[in-house]
Design an enzyme around this catalytic site. Structure first.
Site, short mmCIF file in Angstrom:
data_model
loop_
_atom_site.label_atom_id
_atom_site.label_comp_id
_atom_site.label_asym_id
_atom_site.label_seq_id
_atom_site.Cartn_x
_atom_site.Cartn_y
_atom_site.Cartn_z
N HIS A 16 0.82 -1.21 0.00
CA HIS A 16 0.00 0.00 0.00
C HIS A 16 0.86 1.26 0.00
O HIS A 16 0.44 2.30 -0.52
CB HIS A 16 -0.95 -0.02 1.20
CG HIS A 16 -2.14 -0.89 0.97
ND1 HIS A 16 -2.90 -1.45 1.96
CD2 HIS A 16 -2.70 -1.32 -0.20
CE1 HIS A 16 -3.88 -2.16 1.45
NE2 HIS A 16 -3.77 -2.11 0.13
N CYS A 68 -16.64 2.86 -26.48
CA CYS A 68 -16.06 3.10 -25.15
C CYS A 68 -15.74 1.82 -24.40
O CYS A 68 -15.40 1.88 -23.22
CB CYS A 68 -16.99 3.96 -24.31
SG CYS A 68 -18.53 3.14 -23.84
N ASP A 110 -20.41 -5.39 -22.99
CA ASP A 110 -21.68 -6.11 -22.93
C ASP A 110 -22.12 -6.59 -24.30
O ASP A 110 -22.69 -7.67 -24.44
CB ASP A 110 -22.76 -5.23 -22.30
CG ASP A 110 -22.69 -5.28 -20.79
OD1 ASP A 110 -22.31 -6.34 -20.25
OD2 ASP A 110 -22.99 -4.26 -20.13
#
Length: 825
Positions: free
Chosen positions: A299, A606, A559
């Protein structure tokens, strides 16, 4: 009820996805148990540490058992989550890490001290070395024999205080990475396994609260340390960070007491650096980090990348306190007391990168090599990403995923909160287009505050626009916020998951009503274009009707490809990458592009396909002139476009559309990128006259950076290595004050000759100095041209008048006028 799946994340089950699973499970009364069938380890979903200890990697067969409580609903919700938002959980961890052991010749020759480690955050920074001594939290020892109840009470008070402090820090975090790290720390603080360990040490081992925290932390660290996965082992630093903060709360120590105050540009040198310590430092004065511990997935490294601070790990230089250090985060180098020549070398590198970035960012539009304009926009999920996208050269925001504002919270954002978020993006875009996608939640992205019905197959369920009519108030509020924010820039609204013309009409009517309401209230609400996502095959095949009523169209390939092949994109066994260039996909995209053109409506793309440089020739050939890509891909896409030729792309696409299989298309794609007409070898931008370089290394570095800024190479380190490899074979000084370094390398994007005329000669080899340098670079497939050009140059450079002409030429054009006839003989 069980759910079996192959673990999908490349980074494995590290802290961020573990914290996300914990948060998801907390919304239900059911019990969740995670099983990694490869390691045989199990964990409850409410324990981040337990999940990390399962040592889960990408592809591991896993199973989650859900039982008791709201078992059925919890199971559905979990499956939906795992197939949707969970897949985004490790993007920030996976990006940005790069290491290289290439050491510049000038650094090796400088005679100074330098160390090589692992570069985990790119960039170059210079400052005085400041050590960070580990200061142990103030000890809190109970008076006399520890009393269990008193110690438990003290522990609960400290946990509550630290929890409140973390919550405040999360609220104040303005960037996604710090916020995510702090949320992981809060999850660790609340981890039931760790807490049980502390409480058991108090009750059963009769330890004081502080000693119990230390004992339980050591035990948990040992568990994490056995993992084969670096990202999981590195979570031990986070746990120690949380433990230290908890100990300071127990000891009544103010958080400010442990902070390091920087007073001048500094490089921090330490064994380890806790994320919370990095967050508390003055980032305006912190120029670099040198750490012994922590890899690219720690991190601390993630935060360093987020703040743009160069960071090298894997070493701690000795006796450098107070000395000037240069940190090269790209190569993984730390240089003590860099000489003026070394500093000049790095200054050239930084200037070259800045020039290249500025050149891309200031171009009015990206273009192919033959001048065909292509608009490159960016996809973002939060307002904080806007500046980075524009800095990378994005010409606007092609997709603003607003649903991220609505997820993972108990109540929806109010109108004012949304106005502020949308207006910020529009203001930062400064007149560039911003396409705001209306809420795309529902079956696969449920909201805790929406009573949506359970669905057997959420990807085919009530997604996007399909549930708008059931939640009018929520959608109306978003439209109101968007129209109020529209006064701050160039806004477009886009509707997700449209399959029917009636859906578009319904939203258009709602937008009209909202505008009228705002006008009646005296508010400014400009009219904005309303477009649709084309991501359902039905919409693609009924495009003519939809295009008549939509103001613009945007293809969502993620999709669209999933539905076209009826293959779940979250299932690695079904969703093949080759579906994106399968002839069926290409024919559907061609149909959409032709439909948009016939209707005269703007068309963009996109999905993930837009970010793949390899597919650019096909997308251009299909007719897509507006691409919206991930911010990290903007520079690469713009650079790749410059190597393409539109007629060649059209020819390639015609062949691909006639192909029968994805494999045939793949064969056509090989070698397509960079196959456009070659730019001329000579370019005035590649001529530098009167430069003041002190060394041969500085001179070559200057030329390499000119080649970078001209787009002739996208791999400056590789090109530099190739040049020096040739220099190592034999010196390229030819006498008379001339040198002709050269190389053939895959690092070359386009063949070129770069020219440098120095103000004063530099030593080129033992026998010769050079004042005029002609650097000739070629691609590996340019062997014939390499030999031809080199032979002609060598012959002409034997002519004293020609040499003097090059030395006396009054400018770049005059000098190139002398060289051009040589190359065309």
């Amino acid at each position: 009820m069980d759910y079996a799946f192959d673990f999908p994340l490349a980074g494995g089950l590290h802290a961020w996805p573990a914290a996300a699973l914990r948060e998801r499970s907390a919304a239900h009364s059911a019990r969740f148990e995670f099983l990694n069938e490869r390691t045989g380890r199990t964990a409850s979903l409410d324990s981040v540490l337990g999940l990390l200890a399962t040592d889960t990697r990408k592809g591991d067969p896993c199973r989650i058992r859900v039982e008791a409580g709201d078992e059925a609903e919890a199971h559905r919700d979990l499956v939906t989550f795992l197939q949707g938002p969970f897949l985004d959980c490790d993007r920030s961890v996976a990006s940005g890490t790069r290491a290289s052991t290439v050491v510049p010749r000038l650094v090796e020759r400088s005679g100074g001290r330098w160390w090589a480690g692992e570069g985990v955050s790119e960039g170059v920074g210079t400052g005085l070395a400041v050590g960070l001594s580990a200061t142990a939290p103030r000890s809190r020892e109970p008076q006399g024999e520890p009393q269990a109840e008193a110690e438990l009470q003290a522990l609960q008070g400290a946990i509550a205080a630290l929890g409140a402090r973390l919550q405040a820090e999360i609220r104040q975090a303005t960037h996604a990475a710090p916020r995510s790290v702090l949320e992981v720390h809060r999850a660790l603080l609340e981890d039931p396994g760790w807490r049980r360990g502390i409480e058991a040490a108090i009750r059963e081992d009769h330890l004081g609260a502080a000693a119990a925290v230390e004992a339980a932390t050591r035990s948990a660290e040992a568990l994490l340390g056995r993992s084969e996965h670096a990202a999981i082992r590195e979570r031990a630093l986070d746990l120690q960070d949380v433990a230290d903060r908890l100990l300071r709360e127990l000891g009544g120590e103010a958080p400010e007491a442990s902070r390091l105050c920087l007073v001048q540009p500094s490089v921090l040198v330490a064994e380890r650096l806790a994320p919370s310590t990095l967050l508390a430092l003055d980032h305006g004065l912190l120029r670099g980090l040198v750490l012994a511990e922590g890899g690219g997935t720690s991190h601390t490294a993630i935060l360093a990348r987020s703040f743009g601070i160069p960071c090298v790990t894997g070493l701690v230089p000795e006796a450098v306190e107070g000395k000037r250090l240069l940190v090269d985060g790209l190569r993984g180098l730390v240089i003590a007391e860099p000489t003026p020549e070394v500093e000049a070398y790095y200054r050239l590198e930084s200037e070259g990168l800045r020039r290249w970035t500025a050149r891309l960012a200031t171009l009015p539009e990206a273009r192919t090599q033959d001048g065909h304009p292509v608009q490159v926009l960016a996809n973002i999920s939060a307002a904080e990403e806007t500046a980075r996208a524009l800095e990378a050269g994005a010409e606007g925001i092609g997709l603003f995923r607003t649903e991220m504002l609505f997820l993972h919270r108990p109540t929806p954002p109010g109108e004012e909160e949304q106005v502020q978020a949308y207006a910020r993006v529009l203001r930062e875009a400064a007149g560039r287009p911003v396409t705001l996608r209306l809420l795309d939640v529902g079956g696969d992205k449920p909201l805790a505050y929406l009573p949506l019905l359970p669905e057997a197959n959420p990807f085919l369920g009530r997604r996007g626009v399909r549930w708008y009519a059931d939640q009018v108030d929520l959608v109306r509020t978003q439209v109101r916020a968007a129209l109020r924010a529209a006064a701050h820039g160039h806004l477009r609204l886009m509707i997700p998951m449209v399959a029917e013309v009636e859906e578009l009409r319904w939203v258009r009517a709602l937008v009209r009503e909202v505008r009228e309401d705002l006008a009646a209230e005296g508010a400014t609400a400009p009219e904005v274009p309303l477009g649709i996502m084309v991501e359902v095959p039905a919409a693609a095949l009924n495009l003519e009707a939809l295009a008549r009523e939509a103001d613009f169209l945007c293809v969502g390939t993620n999709d669209l490809v999933q539905y076209l092949f009826a293959a779940d994109r979250g299932d690695a066994g079904l969703a093949k990458a080759s579906h994106e260039w399968h002839p069926a996909t290409l024919r559907l995209l061609a149909h959409i592009a032709q439909g948009a053109k016939a209707a005269g409506k703007p068309l963009s793309l996109c999905g993930e396909m837009a970010s793949r440089t390899r597919l650019l020739p096909l997308l251009l050939g299909l007719g897509f002139d507006e691409l919206s890509v991930a911010p990290s891909a903007v520079r690469g896409i713009r650079a790749a476009l410059a190597s393409l030729d539109l007629p060649a792309c059209l020819d390639l696409t015609r062949k691909a559309l006639r192909a029968a299989t994805a494999l045939e298309v793949e064969g056509l794609l090989d070698g397509a990128l960079g196959s456009g007409a070659a730019p001329p070898l000579l370019d005035p931008d590649l001529v530098v006259l009167g430069a003041d370089c002190a060394t041969k290394e500085e001179a070559l570095k200057l030329l390499v950076e000119r080649l970078v800024s001209a787009g002739r190479t996208r791999d400056p380190l590789g090109l530099e290595e190739a040049i020096w490899a040739r220099e190592a074979a034999y010196a390229t000084g030819i006498g008379f004050g001339f040198a002709v370094p050269h190389c053939k390398s895959p690092a070359v994007a386009a063949n070129a000759i770069a020219v440098l005329r120095l103000a004063a000669p530099v030593v080129w080899s033992d026998e010769a100095e050079a004042r005029l340098v002609l650097l000739f670079i070629t691609r590996p497939d340019g062997a014939d041209e390499h030999l031809r050009v080199f032979a002609r140059l060598a012959r002409r450079l034997m002519d004293a008048d020609f040499r003097q002409g090059l030395l006396d030429a009054p400018g770049a054009d005059a000098l190139l006028d002398l060289l051009r006839p040589v190359l065309s003989d």
